[in-house]
Scaffold this active site. Structure first.
Site: not given
Length: 450
Positions: A346, A349, A369
């Site tokens: 759910h 990212y 990131n």
């Protein structure tokens, strides 16, 4: 000596009404130019020459990506197809094999058709032209034959009434000995209605030398050329219809075929299930038994057997899903691997990451990131549990069988078997909510009385 592939990609494409060169407009997730190169690859060409002109720099840059071994030559003036082929003389100097002429705006020529042309050459034809029987021959050049011999090709604007009555038409695709073809185009005249040097005139010139020309006939649908946005849209529809039919024949379940969109290189295994409104971009492989649920978008990724994706999921380039993995709704995966049995179900990212076997990533988890300049990796070990709303600030590693508490911001590595908690401690203030709301309502009443 093999075959030299000549792709004509110099045209301006003015009817596309676009700054983008015509041959770079996308069809099924790839530029038009890529389709001709892809078909020609069936002949394992020893040399590839792309003739550029309008937008040459952009076309040459695309060619370098699509076929790094290709040689690009420029046609600085667009003086016809014969003139375009003549520009390849230096690139093909000393080449002892055949030349196959294709067009960058004709994407549907099949490898099987090109192999049939090659077989006709091997059977003794000096020159082979690809023809088709047109439902509406109108604007096409006509192939004038005598039995199985091709006598000449006549452009529609130069044809007599008897020639216009013919329905065997010229696709423009041609194969001949490379040096013979170059000699013939060097001797062409532009004494015609368009004042251009027609490649088609090489047939009559070759026959005058005693060369034997033959026609290979293909379905008209293969010869569809793209000159307008309308034709491009029609070509996209035609491609998708074929791709859907092929997928169904190959044992793929399409819940709503009309809303499934494929790229030219999409690979889907038997017994895979594809839900409605799924879009496949370039570079996607879905193995047998995988399920892609509705409204998902995939590109540059690999989905293994038994994996489940979506609904409303996005897999970006570099996403690698092992067997029996789950990627759920509103999850984006980019340049990341999920080992067998891993789940991201759910609102998450996951970018530049590796998730270990049987690990579970909770809702709202983000891999942080990007620092504004560089991308950094996140590693999550096997059988780990990432609590909901966790932020993993890369570079960072979560060990095997480790945990994060809900809402944690992880900035340091987590050892195997450990749990990380990184959030502000909750403090309850008795009665504060009632006092605060009473104050706000009083302010609102006072403001309304003014």
């Amino acid at each position: 000596m093999g075959v030299a592939l000549i792709v004509l990609a110099a045209g301006q494409g003015s009817r596309m009404n676009s700054e983008l060169p015509k041959v770079l407009h996308p069809l099924a997730g790839a530029p038009l130019l890529a389709h001709g190169l892809r078909a020609g690859a069936a002949l394992d060409p020893a040399r590839i020459v792309v003739v550029t002109g309008h937008g040459a720099a952009a076309v040459e840059a695309a060619t370098a990506q699509l076929a790094p071994e290709a040689i690009c030559v420029r046609q600085t003036e667009q003086l016809g197809t014969g003139h375009a082929v003549a520009q390849t003389a230096q690139a093909l100097a000393g080449f002892g094999g055949d030349a196959l002429v294709l067009y960058g705006d004709t994407p549907f020529i099949s490898p099987e058709t090109l192999l049939a042309m090659q077989a006709a050459r091997a059977a003794g034809a000096d020159m082979v032209v690809l023809g088709f029987e047109a439902a509406d021959p109108g604007r096409y050049g006509r192939l004038v034959t005598d039995g199985d011999a091709l006598l000449r090709i006549v452009e529609a604007k130069d044809a007599t009434p008897d020639e216009l009555a013919l329905d065997l038409c010229n696709s423009g695709v041609m194969m001949a000995d490379a040096q013979v073809l170059l000699r013939l185009v060097a001797g062409l005249s532009n004494d015609n209605a368009s004042r251009e040097y027609y490649l088609t005139d090489t047939i009559a010139a070759g026959r005058a030398e005693g060369l034997r020309a033959r026609v290979v006939v293909c379905p008209e649908a293969e010869t569809l050329g793209i000159n307008t946005r309308t034709e491009l849209a029609a070509a996209e529809q035609a491609f998708q219809a074929r791709a859907r039919a092929r997928a169904l024949e190959d044992g793929v379940t399409l819940a709503d075929p009309a809303t499934t969109h494929f790229a030219v290189d999409t690979v889907i295994g038997r017994d895979a299930t594809i839900g409605p409104q799924v879009v496949f971009g370039p570079g996607v492989t879905v193995e047998s038994g995988a399920e892609i649920r509705a409204f998902s978008h995939l590109e540059g990724c690999h989905v293994s057997r038994g994996a489940r994706v979506g609904p409303f999921a996005r897999l970006r380039p570099g996403a690698e899903l092992a067997e029996n993995t789950h990627v759920g709704n509103f999850v984006e995966i980019k340049n990341a691997t999920l080992a067998q049995g891993a789940k991201v179900n759910h609102l998450s990212y996951i970018g530049d990451a590796a998730i270990g076997e049987a690990s579970n990533v909770g809702a709202g988890t983000i891999t942080c990131n990007y620092d504004g300049v560089f991308k950094h990796r996140t590693e999550i070990g096997a059988r780990s549990f990432i609590g909901s709303n966790t932020c993993l600030v890369a570079p960072v590693r979560v060990g095997d069988e480790a945990m994060t508490a809900t809402g944690t911001v992880v900035t340091q590595d987590i050892p195997d078997g450990a749990m990380a908690v990184g959030r502000t401690r909750q403090e309850n203030k008795p009665g504060f909510a009632r006092k605060f709301m009473t104050m706000l309502r009083a302010r609102k009443s006072a403001k309304g009385a003014q």
